[in-house]
Design a protein around this motif. Structure first.
Motif, PDB file in Angstrom:
ATOM      1  N   ALA A 123      18.223 -20.560  44.513  1.00 62.13           N
ATOM      2  CA  ALA A 123      18.667 -20.458  45.901  1.00 62.13           C
ATOM      3  C   ALA A 123      17.661 -19.655  46.719  1.00 62.13           C
ATOM      4  N   GLU A 124      17.794 -19.807  48.014  1.00 61.58           N
ATOM      5  CA  GLU A 124      17.008 -19.008  48.956  1.00 61.58           C
ATOM      6  C   GLU A 124      17.284 -17.531  48.664  1.00 61.58           C
ATOM      7  N   HIS A 125      16.250 -16.696  48.801  1.00 59.72           N
ATOM      8  CA  HIS A 125      16.457 -15.293  48.464  1.00 59.72           C
ATOM      9  C   HIS A 125      15.597 -14.385  49.347  1.00 59.72           C
ATOM     10  N   TYR A 126      16.101 -13.160  49.556  1.00 59.63           N
ATOM     11  CA  TYR A 126      15.330 -12.155  50.325  1.00 59.63           C
ATOM     12  C   TYR A 126      15.319 -10.859  49.554  1.00 59.63           C
ATOM     13  N   LYS A 127      14.227 -10.109  49.713  1.00 56.85           N
ATOM     14  CA  LYS A 127      14.110  -8.861  48.966  1.00 56.85           C
ATOM     15  C   LYS A 127      15.058  -7.798  49.498  1.00 56.85           C
ATOM     16  N   GLN A 128      15.164  -7.776  50.800  1.00 55.22           N
ATOM     17  CA  GLN A 128      15.924  -6.716  51.457  1.00 55.22           C
ATOM     18  C   GLN A 128      17.425  -6.965  51.313  1.00 55.22           C
TER      19      GLN A 128
ATOM     20  N   SER B  39      18.870 -17.083  39.425  1.00 56.99           N
ATOM     21  CA  SER B  39      19.736 -16.191  38.662  1.00 56.99           C
ATOM     22  C   SER B  39      20.413 -17.024  37.586  1.00 56.99           C
ATOM     23  N   THR B  40      20.999 -16.354  36.611  1.00 59.02           N
ATOM     24  CA  THR B  40      21.537 -17.119  35.493  1.00 59.02           C
ATOM     25  C   THR B  40      22.830 -16.516  34.962  1.00 59.02           C
ATOM     26  N   PHE B  41      23.665 -17.346  34.381  1.00 59.38           N
ATOM     27  CA  PHE B  41      24.868 -16.875  33.691  1.00 59.38           C
ATOM     28  C   PHE B  41      25.307 -17.946  32.704  1.00 59.38           C
TER      29      PHE B  41
ATOM     30  N   VAL C 119      18.272 -11.246  40.326  1.00 56.23           N
ATOM     31  CA  VAL C 119      17.660 -12.467  40.834  1.00 56.23           C
ATOM     32  C   VAL C 119      16.159 -12.367  40.614  1.00 56.23           C
ATOM     33  N   VAL C 120      15.603 -13.361  39.957  1.00 57.48           N
ATOM     34  CA  VAL C 120      14.164 -13.381  39.747  1.00 57.48           C
ATOM     35  C   VAL C 120      13.542 -14.236  40.831  1.00 57.48           C
TER      36      VAL C 120
ATOM     37  N   MET D 277      21.385 -22.022  35.416  1.00 60.24           N
ATOM     38  CA  MET D 277      20.427 -21.309  36.240  1.00 60.24           C
ATOM     39  C   MET D 277      20.565 -21.796  37.673  1.00 60.24           C
ATOM     40  N   ILE D 278      20.749 -20.850  38.563  1.00 63.05           N
ATOM     41  CA  ILE D 278      21.004 -21.201  39.959  1.00 63.05           C
ATOM     42  C   ILE D 278      19.765 -20.875  40.778  1.00 63.05           C
TER      43      ILE D 278
END
Lengths: 211, 894
Positions: B71-76, B12-14, B378-379, B68-69
């Motif tokens: 990190a671990e990510h989940y769809k749900q 993700s980015t900011f 989040v991409v 740009m960060i």
């Protein structure tokens, strides 16, 4: 022994070489002053100098080409023992302090005393109150420094390596004061090499601008 | 580090807020960009692990303060899942609450709060367990101070958060942990009652509503107000008493009455639940974890016939860190991923023109750039490419056999590991970018490091080939033999009380390797300060010399989240390579070091040494900073890494060889230059090719008799306990310290500094001489300059005594060249058979032997002046060999 020093580049103006040393407390801006003078640059995060750094710059003054061989020394008190290696045989010294820090001015005074005692006789000493761009944080008054400089007959300027204020001027002022005639010339030829054994070379060397 | 498992990696980015142009801080230095500040704070999150939090992996700085960060990510996520009836059951609902609270409590324990908890960032893993994401935005942005957008989800913000005002105002107090409990209360309420709170209100109305909820003294509990406004009172009453009780607790308007996450976890209603299991301690190395790693270790049962399924995902068993690293090697680039998903939009610069600019630089009439607002998208990084690249790696390569004898290990090697042999011949830079090579190295080093200290010799062996960048920090610690409870030691040291050196450290840190984004952050400055102070305090007999900061920087860079290890490495490094260098009176130590350095230059490059001597180019003028900082003040970090990778496997004399190698690379420039040009060349230090420099250093090291680098101020032998793993037989003779060899009357002895400086050439010990000419038998010959295969003697011994003395007894095969007849008045050698032999010997070691005294050194100096390489003298004179009985009386076979 390499034969350097007095020669005539392009066959025109005579060339003189002078050894100059920068002394002063850590982080007062010694390296920044040299960098501004030699390369016209300023680095905000100029690295600390360990041991010493060497740079050269050539200036032209009244038809004479003067080459400064500049030794920029480490500021930390611990490196003090190395300093004589660099100031011995120097014809000029710039003692730098930071106008925003009183302690650095005190340290500058001790450097001047040491130069008077152990530096070359007739050494030209300039006092530079650096960081003049930060006058709003001034801790050393201009008048105090000037009075001190007059008392010790030092050249004095407040400088700013950041804005380039008085940087070239202080080096030029030194250049003007440096003797360029024959009788004092035998001290002028001292160069980077043989820093330790000045006595030997003082006898041996010829004048710088004698030709 | 946790394995990837079924997790995804998301980015993700900011934007961080940017400073106005040319703004300076109180110290006159430019303000640190906010993105750098954030980057510094972020680092610590990488090592923060909790099963209910998404693991942070990396932060990348883009242009214009973009961050740009990764990190671990989940769809749900909870927002979608709560629409189903998943949480209708009381148990499931309470588990959800419990798991979120676990995450929050862990954060609070570590001193930070979420502040933007929302159903969107409560993710659910494949098993439906909670994984909080984006929980560190508030922390890393300095409580929202470093970004232009507000951190938080308005709907779920606690009244006290809104009361505090916008986060960039100076009066704003940072939010406390209990505000998260409020957010949780609202979220849980929505889940329990299947509704959205005030769905149609605009922000001002929403804020007004929330503020009213928190109004002090209002008679109604906020929960009742909400229920009434949404006509949900009856539905609420139908919930179980536990749920109603929990929601009421969470939505207490007064913070004093609202429980913290930790308190809630201990509440009766959660008594059935037990904390989520963390990572097994045995998955850490001893550098990462304090205490016994075997604690609670359960050895899995050995199953005789395991079924190997082809579709097993071996990559998923690697840590998220490794997978992300490999993804990068496979061509992954986070910026590209964001661009592809339309998240890197930028406005054309012409649209960023203000209407009015005042003379003070204030900008007016500029519409706010919408791209500077926060986008929580989040991409997900696709791992397909990575998996394709690694598809042909056989499973056994993920589990190499590292124990057992060499034959077994060879048998277990697959075809691809044979290809690796070829790969390992390629240049280092290519190897470091090769995904297959790195995968194998990572797998191997991961295992070896977990086995440290018992694997120390294998690590040293592997490090001679190369060190994978991902594991450099710990490999260095292993090579430096860091052991013991260094974490507890570090904790014990007082790093805060003022000490006199504070001022010096304070002025040095803001200019130490500041081109590095990581080291220029305020967090890094504080860490560097603490480590340096800790070193000063724990080494009272030594002092802080400028340069120590540079020396510390590589260790801090690598161990950014492990200050204790950084200090342990620094201390071990200084003990090994810079013994006595940091004494308050160190001139004797440094002068001895530089004298030995000069000897080495003369030994390996007489031409350069002669030139340097003739122009007065003394190493003292340039090499102090080299050796005092072990080149860390001379090179940028990426070069230091590669240099030290090798330096660390050598002994304490190796840096001298690095010095010679650097001069060797600058040789042509130096030889054609006068004093000024030489010193300028060295001061400016042109681009040095580090890989070549390292190779050359090794070559020089291997061609230098060990005793030639003898220094009396080198570290005395360290006594190691017999039982210690570090007392194992060293893997190579080369790396043994001169001082650690057994001493005899044939060893080197200290010389006075004057004597040392007056000599041009190194002295070698009688022992080394005997070994070099193979007089101890080839069996025992272990010296670097081994006898060559052709059995030609590899050294030439020149005996400079008069022929009478020579005939009375000399070293076998030595050549007699009486000093008084050897040189013509002009300094050239007088032609004779011995000279022919000398000339035929070029490139090999020439040892000048005479009686005790200055004759031999002077003779050697003259040979060096004539350009003879590798000239040295034997320490102690021929007398010291008398007792050995090797002197022969036969006439020389000339």
């Amino acid at each position: 022994m390499a034969n350097r020093g007095s020669h005539k580049p392009n066959g025109s103006s005579p060339m003189c070489q002078f050894k100059l040393v920068l002394l002063g407390e850590s982080a007062v801006g010694k390296s920044s002053l040299v960098l501004r003078f030699v390369k016209g640059q300023f680095h905000e995060f100029q690295e600390s100098t360990i041991g010493a750094a060497f740079l050269t710059q050539t200036v032209v003054l009244d038809d004479t080409t003067l080459k400064f061989e500049i030794w920029d020394t480490a500021g930390q008190e611990r490196y003090h023992s190395l300093a004589p290696m660099y100031y011995r045989g120097s014809q000029a010294a710039v003692v730098v302090y930071d106008i925003t820090n009183q302690d650095t001015f005190a340290r500058a005074k001790t450097w001047v005393r040491e130069l008077e005692k152990q530096g070359s006789p007739n050494i030209v000493i300039a006092l530079a109150g650096n960081k003049a761009d930060m006058a709003n944080k001034r801790m050393v008054e201009y008048e105090d420094a000037q009075a001190y400089a007059e008392e010790k007959s030092l050249l004095f300027m407040e400088t700013s390596a950041k804005t380039a204020m008085n940087v070239n001027d202080i080096f030029l002022a030194i250049a003007k004061r440096l003797p360029r005639n024959d009788d004092s010339g035998n001290r002028q030829r001292t160069q980077g090499q043989h820093l330790e054994d000045k006595d030997r070379r003082e006898v041996k060397e010829g004048g710088c601008c004698s030709k | 580090m946790q394995p990837l498992g079924k997790a995804n990696i998301g980015v993700s980015t900011f934007y961080a807020s940017s400073h106005a142009e040319d703004q300076c801080g109180a110290d006159g230095l430019p303000l640190t960009p906010n993105s750098i500040k954030i980057q510094g704070r972020y680092q610590w999150l990488k090592v923060l692990y909790h099963p209910r939090l998404c693991q942070h992996i990396d932060i990348v700085r883009g242009k214009h303060e973009r961050l740009m960060i990764i990190a671990e990510h989940y769809k749900q996520c909870l927002e979608e899942e709560s629409e189903n009836d998943t949480y209708a059951d009381e148990g499931a609902f309470l588990r959800l609450a419990y798991e979120i609270l676990e995450g929050l409590a862990y954060m609070n324990e570590n001193g930070f709060v979420h502040r933007s908890l929302s159903p969107k960032n409560i993710l659910l893993d494949a098993e439906g367990h909670v994984k909080l994401s984006k929980y560190a935005l508030y922390y890393m942005t300095g409580c929202g101070a470093d970004v232009t957008f507000p951190v938080g989800s308005p709907r779920y913000m606690a009244p006290e958060v809104l009361m505090a005002g916008p986060s960039h105002s100076s009066s704003c107090l940072p939010s406390g942990p209990k505000s998260d409990v409020w957010s949780l209360g609202i979220i849980l309420l929505e889940v329990a009652l299947h509704f959205k709170i005030w769905p149609n209100y605009a922000l001002p109305q929403l804020f007004a509503k929330i503020l009213l909820l928190g109004k002090y003294g209002s008679s109604q509990h906020p929960l009742d107000t909400i229920l009434k406004e949404h006509s949900l009172v009856e539905k609420f009453e139908s919930l179980s008493s536990n749920i109603r009780y929990l929601l009421r607790l969470c939505l207490q308007p007064l913070m004093e009455e609202r429980p913290s996450a930790k308190e809630l976890l201990q509440n009766e209603i959660f008594k059935e639940f037990s904390p989520s299991p963390g990572l097994d301690k045995s998955t850490y190395t001893m550098f990462q974890c304090q205490g016994m790693r075997c604690e609670g270790l359960q050895v899995p049962q050995y199953i005789e016939d395991v079924e190997m399924t082809d579709d097993e995902d071996y990559l998923a068993e690697r840590s998220v860190n490794e997978v992300y690293y490999l993804w990068g090697l496979a061509g992954g680039d986070v910026e590209n991923e964001l661009r592809r998903n339309g998240l890197l939009q930028s406005r054309p610069p012409i649209c960023g023109m203000p209407n009015v600019v005042t003379q003070y630089g204030d900008i007016l009439g500029l519409e706010r750039d919408s791209t500077s607002l926060y986008d929580d998208t989040v991409v997900m990084l696709s791992l397909d490419q990575l998996r394709t690249r690694l598809a042909h790696i056989p499973p056994e390569d993920y589990y190499p056999l590292i124990e057992g004898d060499r034959e077994m290990q060879k048998l277990s090697q697959s075809q691809s590991s044979h290809d690796l042999k070829e790969l390992s011949q390629l240049p280092l830079i290519i190897r470091e970018k090769d995904i297959e090579y790195q995968l194998h190295r990572i797998v191997l080093y991961d295992r070896l490091l977990k086995g440290y200290p018992y694997t120390i010799n294998r690590i040293k062996l592997e490090a001679r080939r190369d060190i994978p960048p991902l594991f450099r920090a710990e490999t260095w610690a292993a090579l430096l033999e860091v052991s013991g409870d260094f974490m507890a030691d570090y904790d014990k040291i007082d790093k805060e009380s003022p000490v006199p050196i504070d001022h010096q450290i304070g002025v040095d840190i803001p200019r130490c390797h500041q081109y590095s984004e990581l080291l220029s952050s305020p967090v890094a400055h504080n860490k560097l300060k603490r480590i340096l102070k800790a070193w000063v305090v724990s080494n009272p007999h030594l002092c802080y010399w400028q340069g120590l900061d540079s020396l510390c920087a590589p260790f801090l860079y690598l161990n950014f989240n492990n200050e204790a290890l950084a200090l342990a490495c620094l201390s071990a490094f200084i003990k090994k390579y810079l013994h006595k260098f940091f004494l308050s009176e160190n001139s004797a130590v440094i002068e001895e070091y530089l004298a030995v350095f000069s000897h080495l230059i003369a030994f390996h490059d007489p031409e350069l040494s002669n030139h340097m001597g003739s122009i007065g180019f003394d190493p003292k003028l340039f090499a102090i900073t080299w050796f005092l900082t072990m080149f860390s003040h001379v090179f940028p970090l990426h070069k230091i890494f590669h240099l030290w990778d090798t330096l660390l496997i050598g002994n304490s004399s190796f840096p001298l060889c690095v010095g010679v190698a650097i001069l060797h690379q600058l040789r042509d420039g130096l030889l054609n230059a006068d004093f000024n040009e030489c010193i300028l060349l060295i001061t400016n230090m042109p681009e040095i090719n580090i890989e070549d420099c390292v190779k050359e250093s090794i070559r020089i090291f291997c061609h230098t008799p060990k005793s030639a680098t003898y220094r009396q101020h080198a570290r005395p032998p360290v006594k190691k306990e017999e039982s210690s793993v570090f007392a194992l037989k060293p893997i190579s003779y080369y790396t043994v310290e001169v001082n650690e060899l057994p001493r005899s009357e044939l060893s080197r002895e200290p010389l006075s500094l004057e004597e040392l400086k007056s000599e041009r050439c190194p002295r070698i010990s009688a022992e080394d001489l005997l070994e070099l000419c193979g007089l101890k038998g080839i069996e025992n010959s272990k010296s670097p300059t081994k006898k060559s295969k052709s059995s030609k003697p590899i050294i030439l011994i020149i005996d400079i005594r008069n022929s009478e003395d020579f005939n009375r007894g000399h070293i076998p095969l030595s050549v007699n060249m009486p000093f008084n007849q050897a040189f013509a008045p002009e300094g050239d050698l007088v032609a004779c058979p011995a000279v022919t032999q000398l000339n035929n010997h070029k490139g090999r070691v020439i040892v000048v032997v005479g009686n005790r005294g200055t004759n031999a050194p002077n003779f050697a100096a003259q040979l060096t002046m004539l350009g003879y390489e590798k000239v040295c003298t034997m320490h102690g004179g021929i007398e010291c060999l008398k007792s050995t009985g090797i002197l022969t009386v036969s006439s020389p076979d000339l």
